[in-house]
Design a protein around this motif. Sequence first.
Motif, PDB file in Angstrom:
ATOM      1  N   THR A  76       0.819  -1.202   0.000  1.00  0.00           N
ATOM      2  CA  THR A  76       0.000   0.000   0.000  1.00  0.00           C
ATOM      3  C   THR A  76       0.864   1.269   0.000  1.00  0.00           C
ATOM      4  N   ASN A  77       0.217   2.393  -0.337  1.00  0.00           N
ATOM      5  CA  ASN A  77       0.814   3.732  -0.247  1.00  0.00           C
ATOM      6  C   ASN A  77       2.100   3.891  -1.059  1.00  0.00           C
ATOM      7  N   VAL A  78       2.138   3.272  -2.230  1.00  0.00           N
ATOM      8  CA  VAL A  78       3.282   3.452  -3.127  1.00  0.00           C
ATOM      9  C   VAL A  78       3.097   4.769  -3.878  1.00  0.00           C
ATOM     10  N   ARG A  79       4.117   5.617  -3.827  1.00  0.00           N
ATOM     11  CA  ARG A  79       4.058   6.902  -4.543  1.00  0.00           C
ATOM     12  C   ARG A  79       4.350   6.637  -6.013  1.00  0.00           C
ATOM     13  N   THR A  80       3.288   6.435  -6.772  1.00  0.00           N
ATOM     14  CA  THR A  80       3.441   5.957  -8.148  1.00  0.00           C
ATOM     15  C   THR A  80       4.046   6.985  -9.093  1.00  0.00           C
ATOM     16  N   CYS A  81       4.080   8.249  -8.691  1.00  0.00           N
ATOM     17  CA  CYS A  81       4.681   9.262  -9.575  1.00  0.00           C
ATOM     18  C   CYS A  81       6.198   9.136  -9.619  1.00  0.00           C
ATOM     19  N   ILE A  82       6.816   8.498  -8.598  1.00  0.00           N
ATOM     20  CA  ILE A  82       8.263   8.314  -8.606  1.00  0.00           C
ATOM     21  C   ILE A  82       8.657   6.838  -8.562  1.00  0.00           C
ATOM     22  N   ALA A  83       7.668   5.936  -8.521  1.00  0.00           N
ATOM     23  CA  ALA A  83       7.957   4.502  -8.487  1.00  0.00           C
ATOM     24  C   ALA A  83       8.156   3.996  -9.910  1.00  0.00           C
ATOM     25  N   PRO A  84       9.300   3.359 -10.202  1.00  0.00           N
ATOM     26  CA  PRO A  84       9.568   2.913 -11.569  1.00  0.00           C
ATOM     27  C   PRO A  84       8.625   1.801 -12.005  1.00  0.00           C
ATOM     28  N   LEU A  85       8.304   1.796 -13.286  1.00  0.00           N
ATOM     29  CA  LEU A  85       7.448   0.754 -13.842  1.00  0.00           C
ATOM     30  C   LEU A  85       8.250  -0.541 -13.990  1.00  0.00           C
ATOM     31  N   LYS A  86       7.657  -1.646 -13.530  1.00  0.00           N
ATOM     32  CA  LYS A  86       8.287  -2.961 -13.649  1.00  0.00           C
ATOM     33  C   LYS A  86       7.335  -3.911 -14.375  1.00  0.00           C
ATOM     34  N   GLU A  87       7.912  -4.811 -15.140  1.00  0.00           N
ATOM     35  CA  GLU A  87       7.106  -5.749 -15.924  1.00  0.00           C
ATOM     36  C   GLU A  87       6.279  -6.664 -15.027  1.00  0.00           C
ATOM     37  N   GLY A  88       4.981  -6.796 -15.369  1.00  0.00           N
ATOM     38  CA  GLY A  88       4.114  -7.760 -14.712  1.00  0.00           C
ATOM     39  C   GLY A  88       3.534  -7.338 -13.383  1.00  0.00           C
ATOM     40  N   ILE A  89       3.801  -6.099 -12.930  1.00  0.00           N
ATOM     41  CA  ILE A  89       3.277  -5.676 -11.625  1.00  0.00           C
ATOM     42  C   ILE A  89       1.764  -5.491 -11.681  1.00  0.00           C
ATOM     43  N   HIS A  90       1.147  -5.584 -10.510  1.00  0.00           N
ATOM     44  CA  HIS A  90      -0.296  -5.386 -10.392  1.00  0.00           C
ATOM     45  C   HIS A  90      -0.542  -4.103  -9.600  1.00  0.00           C
ATOM     46  N   VAL A  91      -1.207  -3.156 -10.230  1.00  0.00           N
ATOM     47  CA  VAL A  91      -1.451  -1.835  -9.643  1.00  0.00           C
ATOM     48  C   VAL A  91      -2.952  -1.663  -9.426  1.00  0.00           C
ATOM     49  N   LYS A  92      -3.308  -1.166  -8.239  1.00  0.00           N
ATOM     50  CA  LYS A  92      -4.726  -0.930  -7.951  1.00  0.00           C
ATOM     51  C   LYS A  92      -4.906   0.401  -7.236  1.00  0.00           C
ATOM     52  N   ARG A  93      -6.073   1.005  -7.459  1.00  0.00           N
ATOM     53  CA  ARG A  93      -6.421   2.223  -6.713  1.00  0.00           C
ATOM     54  C   ARG A  93      -6.676   1.884  -5.253  1.00  0.00           C
ATOM     55  N   GLN A  94      -6.391   2.862  -4.396  1.00  0.00           N
ATOM     56  CA  GLN A  94      -6.738   2.740  -2.979  1.00  0.00           C
ATOM     57  C   GLN A  94      -7.985   3.574  -2.739  1.00  0.00           C
ATOM     58  N   ASP A  95      -9.155   2.929  -2.733  1.00  0.00           N
ATOM     59  CA  ASP A  95     -10.414   3.651  -2.568  1.00  0.00           C
ATOM     60  C   ASP A  95     -10.870   3.705  -1.117  1.00  0.00           C
ATOM     61  N   VAL A  96     -10.204   2.936  -0.267  1.00  0.00           N
ATOM     62  CA  VAL A  96     -10.525   2.937   1.161  1.00  0.00           C
ATOM     63  C   VAL A  96      -9.219   3.050   1.945  1.00  0.00           C
ATOM     64  N   MET A  97      -9.339   3.316   3.222  1.00  0.00           N
ATOM     65  CA  MET A  97      -8.155   3.388   4.071  1.00  0.00           C
ATOM     66  C   MET A  97      -7.432   2.041   4.063  1.00  0.00           C
ATOM     67  N   PRO A  98      -6.158   2.019   3.630  1.00  0.00           N
ATOM     68  CA  PRO A  98      -5.445   0.736   3.578  1.00  0.00           C
ATOM     69  C   PRO A  98      -5.114   0.222   4.968  1.00  0.00           C
ATOM     70  N   ASP A  99      -5.013  -1.093   5.079  1.00  0.00           N
ATOM     71  CA  ASP A  99      -4.598  -1.690   6.347  1.00  0.00           C
ATOM     72  C   ASP A  99      -3.173  -1.256   6.664  1.00  0.00           C
ATOM     73  N   ILE A 100      -2.918  -0.995   7.935  1.00  0.00           N
ATOM     74  CA  ILE A 100      -1.567  -0.627   8.351  1.00  0.00           C
ATOM     75  C   ILE A 100      -0.818  -1.895   8.707  1.00  0.00           C
ATOM     76  N   PRO A 101       0.273  -2.197   7.995  1.00  0.00           N
ATOM     77  CA  PRO A 101       1.001  -3.434   8.291  1.00  0.00           C
ATOM     78  C   PRO A 101       1.673  -3.362   9.660  1.00  0.00           C
ATOM     79  N   VAL A 102       1.837  -4.520  10.282  1.00  0.00           N
ATOM     80  CA  VAL A 102       2.508  -4.578  11.578  1.00  0.00           C
ATOM     81  C   VAL A 102       3.932  -4.053  11.434  1.00  0.00           C
ATOM     82  N   SER A 103       4.619  -4.435  10.368  1.00  0.00           N
ATOM     83  CA  SER A 103       5.973  -3.956  10.098  1.00  0.00           C
ATOM     84  C   SER A 103       6.224  -3.978   8.606  1.00  0.00           C
ATOM     85  N   ASP A 104       6.807  -2.894   8.101  1.00  0.00           N
ATOM     86  CA  ASP A 104       7.174  -2.840   6.689  1.00  0.00           C
ATOM     87  C   ASP A 104       8.531  -3.487   6.442  1.00  0.00           C
ATOM     88  N   PHE A 105       9.254  -3.758   7.496  1.00  0.00           N
ATOM     89  CA  PHE A 105      10.632  -4.203   7.357  1.00  0.00           C
ATOM     90  C   PHE A 105      10.794  -5.632   7.853  1.00  0.00           C
TER      91      PHE A 105
END
Length: 489
Positions: A76-105
């Motif tokens: 979630t929350n990928v800044r797509t204006c500066i995120a490079p395009l990669k082959e085969g990725i799946h991109v979706k709109r965030q129309d609701v508040m995304p779940d907050i992951p326990v840890s990103d790392f």
Amino acid sequence: MRIKKHPILKFNYSKKIPFYFNDKKTFGYPDDTIASALHAQNIRHLSTSIRYKNPRGFFCGIGKCSSCLMKVNGVTNVRTCIAPLKEGIHVKRQDVMPDIPVSDFKENKIEDINVDVLVIGGGPAGLSACVELARIGASVLLVDENQKLGGQLVKQTHKFFGSKNEKAGTRGIHIAECLSEEINVFEKKSKVKKMLGSTIIGFYENKNNNIFRFAAVKKINYENFLYDIRCKKVVFATGAMENMLVFPGNDLPGVYGAGGVQTLMNVYGVKPGEKVVMVGAGNVGLIVSYQLLQAGIDVDRVVEAMPYIGGYHVHAAKLRRCGVPILTRHSIKEVFGNSKVEGCVTIKLDENWNEIPGSEEKIRCDTICLAVGLTPSIRLLSQLDVKIDFIPEAGGYIALHDKNMQTTKKGVFIAGDSSGIEEASTAMIEGKIAGVSAALQLGYNTKKCKKLRDEYIKELEGLRMGPFGKKPRIAKEKIMKKLSEKKNI
């Protein structure tokens, strides 16, 4: 929406990169970000306002505004204006508040880095600081959020005015190439290490008062890798953010900042739209309007709230020769459209900045470009407990600093638009001053550093002479006065 023919630029359309948007297959090209690839398919609705449920689209193009946050490969929350395009990725709109992951790392993804100087920002100021530091012999880590060095220079197709030493007569895109090549040479000599696609996310107190400690995040395949950076000195060259105007419809897809328009056109070869109304007749508004024409896009008009044109008249003259009217004492009243811009209403202003009833004009267009100034980016600086003050002539709140570009915290330097909004030419000189000042404190070649610093300060003062340097001169005078007052408290 691709630009097929341009008088200056060439774009890489050699290979199609397939990817998925909302489970439908589409494609982009090797140099695209996710957002530019979507925009080229005329997909302007990138995210949805969580509170108001309004569609949001591309605005700043530099990862500052959150309008392009999307979900990529489940992240979630990928800044797509500066995120490079990669082959085969799946991109979706965030129309609701995304779940907050326990840890990103994940475990074993933290790396320690020790370096003489950390330079935050790879624009004209940051690159110039890096070059000076590396030449003198310091070890440097350069961190930038983008995939390519150059900052705002990578989108500047016009030739620069000003000093010969600061590449006057050279296009900004070529200055970026020159500075990047110098950095690459120093990188091969192990003097500079680059971290692109990376963000400094915080400053942390350190037991050793002579060492600064920062945390950085680097995204690799949209996963976060954490870095613990320790440095002796730091140069902030974090640039600025686009200003916004308040009017009905200002959040519709198709309302852009001028820098965002430049990014789409001149970096990715994508048209922001077909018919544009430009708001603002300063240098940025005039230059971007002409660049729109070069890309084959219709500029209906330029509206300016001030009673005069703020930019160089040579830029205004080029627009007028192309038949573009520049209307002073005019502003935007509202923008209308269902899910994207379909038109706007402009209105005349009186000498007291009040709207004149009955002077409204309805215009059919698909793009509104806002060239209404910039605000220095100081959010990270404020974590370091440096003294911050509001200086209108500098563009807003800035960190107080002396002529050596040092803030009120020893070892913390600043340069470029983050120290006050000016031209790229002055940003490069400020970067040089910050670089040699940091090297001087580190004890590198004291005699040479002092000589260079004095030369650069003199050059900067000369560049600010004349009527167009009046505003930054006043800004710097106020900064010095505030700095003196703080020291006497």
